[in-house]
Design a protein around this motif. Structure first.
Motif, PDB file in Angstrom:
ATOM      1  N   UNK A 164      -1.223   7.302  -8.457  1.00 39.09           N
ATOM      2  CA  UNK A 164       0.185   7.544  -8.200  1.00 39.09           C
ATOM      3  C   UNK A 164       0.777   6.739  -7.054  1.00 39.09           C
ATOM      4  N   UNK A 165       0.037   5.758  -6.540  1.00 40.07           N
ATOM      5  CA  UNK A 165       0.543   4.937  -5.444  1.00 40.07           C
ATOM      6  C   UNK A 165       1.597   3.968  -5.981  1.00 40.07           C
ATOM      7  N   UNK A 166       2.758   3.946  -5.330  1.00 43.27           N
ATOM      8  CA  UNK A 166       3.811   3.002  -5.705  1.00 43.27           C
ATOM      9  C   UNK A 166       3.506   1.656  -5.039  1.00 43.27           C
TER      10      UNK A 166
ATOM     11  N   UNK B 146       5.006  -0.446  -1.692  1.00 39.61           N
ATOM     12  CA  UNK B 146       4.122  -0.622  -0.541  1.00 39.61           C
ATOM     13  C   UNK B 146       3.994  -2.090  -0.156  1.00 39.61           C
ATOM     14  N   UNK B 147       3.782  -2.941  -1.137  1.00 42.93           N
ATOM     15  CA  UNK B 147       3.645  -4.372  -0.852  1.00 42.93           C
ATOM     16  C   UNK B 147       4.967  -4.976  -0.390  1.00 42.93           C
ATOM     17  N   UNK B 148       6.069  -4.492  -0.937  1.00 39.81           N
ATOM     18  CA  UNK B 148       7.381  -4.980  -0.497  1.00 39.81           C
ATOM     19  C   UNK B 148       7.595  -4.684   0.984  1.00 39.81           C
ATOM     20  N   UNK B 149       7.235  -3.477   1.402  1.00 42.12           N
ATOM     21  CA  UNK B 149       7.360  -3.106   2.814  1.00 42.12           C
ATOM     22  C   UNK B 149       6.510  -4.031   3.676  1.00 42.12           C
ATOM     23  N   UNK B 150       5.295  -4.344   3.205  1.00 43.80           N
ATOM     24  CA  UNK B 150       4.407  -5.235   3.960  1.00 43.80           C
ATOM     25  C   UNK B 150       5.030  -6.618   4.120  1.00 43.80           C
ATOM     26  N   UNK B 151       5.606  -7.153   3.055  1.00 46.89           N
ATOM     27  CA  UNK B 151       6.258  -8.464   3.133  1.00 46.89           C
ATOM     28  C   UNK B 151       7.440  -8.441   4.096  1.00 46.89           C
TER      29      UNK B 151
END
Length: 321
Positions: A206-208, A212-217
């Motif tokens: 259920x991890x989005x 999550x990766x967008x926030x990291x970028x």
């Protein structure tokens, strides 16, 4: 065994050992030249700048992506800060420069995640695109930073001294603490490492992963932009090549600090220590009169050693590669 097992298997353990060995060697070969207030102050300042960028790079690498555009984003944010200041004032220019940085990170994340494109290709394109924007925007020359803006309290807070420390070091420590809490004490951190370690498994839980990766970028670009602003708040002289090749040093620092390029494992403190190693060796080689090409040779050799060491450390800790 000299170290507890949990410490010796930590992602940043290699960087801790590397810093200890580096300081020992420098003490033996150049004690009088290395252990001076000026040398230590300069090294800590430039290591802090690189450390800010390396932390953002580390987050992206932990998610099993990479960002080759951070050097250009660093340069664009710094130039935006100086160029927009006459019209927006110091606070407005800082906000605008950070918004530009965040937008670049977001757009690249969308291209990677929604376009299903490799992050290396997307951010390599970002590197050239953003650098091109710098040349087009400035026409090859950057206006001077006025004395009034240099003396503004926000500029002095970002580029001066705080409690006897370089402001850059203070901001690095503050952001390191905040990001460490975010990585190790929040769901975002768990999701980031899960997405980098095993994407399919993370999605099944259920991890989005896209969010999550967008926030990291976005965080990575924001840190690069903030580093550019801090640099010019301290040393307002700039040029259109500001930040060139800085992305390679940031990646090297993150990997030396314990980040696996296969994702799912890394250390923010290790990335900062990796930045300290990279900057320290560059400074000491210059001080000893070595050719500039030796520095690139050093980075290449240490990077290969770090990759091998990190992989062995990860296997010892039970991390699948």
């Amino acid at each position: 065994m000299f170290f507890p097992t949990s410490l010796s298997r930590g992602a940043g353990f290699g960087a801790v050992v590397g810093v200890a060995l580096m300081l020992s060697v420098f003490t033996v070969i150049d004690f009088d030249g290395w252990w001076t207030v000026q040398t230590v102050t300069n090294v800590l300042h430039f290591a802090s700048i690189l450390g800010l960028i390396a932390m953002g790079q580390a987050l992206v690498i932990m998610s099993k992506e990479i960002d080759l555009s951070v050097g250009s984003v660093y340069g664009l944010a710094g130039i935006a800060f100086i160029t927009l200041q006459p019209g927006l004032g110091v606070p407005g220019a800082i906000v605008a420069a950070l918004l530009i940085s965040a937008l670049i990170g977001f757009l690249q994340a969308m291209a990677v995640l929604k376009g299903a494109l490799p992050s290396m290709i997307v951010t390599l394109g970002g590197l050239f695109t953003v650098r091109g924007i710098i040349y087009v925007w400035t026409g090859g020359s950057v206006r001077a930073f006025p004395e009034e803006a240099r003396s503004h309290w926000i500029t002095r807070m970002l580029g001066g001294e705080f409690l006897g420390l370089e402001a850059s070091l203070f901001w690095l420590l503050v952001l390191l603490a905040i990001l460490s809490v975010l990585l190790w004490r929040t769901k975002f951190g768990n999701h980031l490492l899960a997405a980098g370690g095993d994407l399919d498994s993370a999605k099944s839980q259920g991890v989005q992963t896209d969010r999550t990766k967008t926030i990291a970028f976005v965080i990575c670009s924001l840190l690069a932009g903030f580093a550019g602003i801090v640099t010019l708040a301290d040393r307002p002289q700039t040029h259109v090549t500001l930040g060139e090749l800085l992305e390679l040093e940031a990646i090297a620092a993150a990997v030396i600090g314990g980040c696996l390029l296969s994702g799912g494992r890394g250390s923010l403190l290790g990335a900062v220590l990796g930045a300290l190693i990279v900057v320290s060796f560059r400074y000491e080689l210059i001080a000893l009169g070595a050719p500039s090409s030796w520095f690139m040779t050093f980075v290449g050799i240490v990077l290969i050693i770090a990759v091998i060491f990190n992989q062995k450390l990860a296997r010892a800790a039970g991390h699948s590669l």
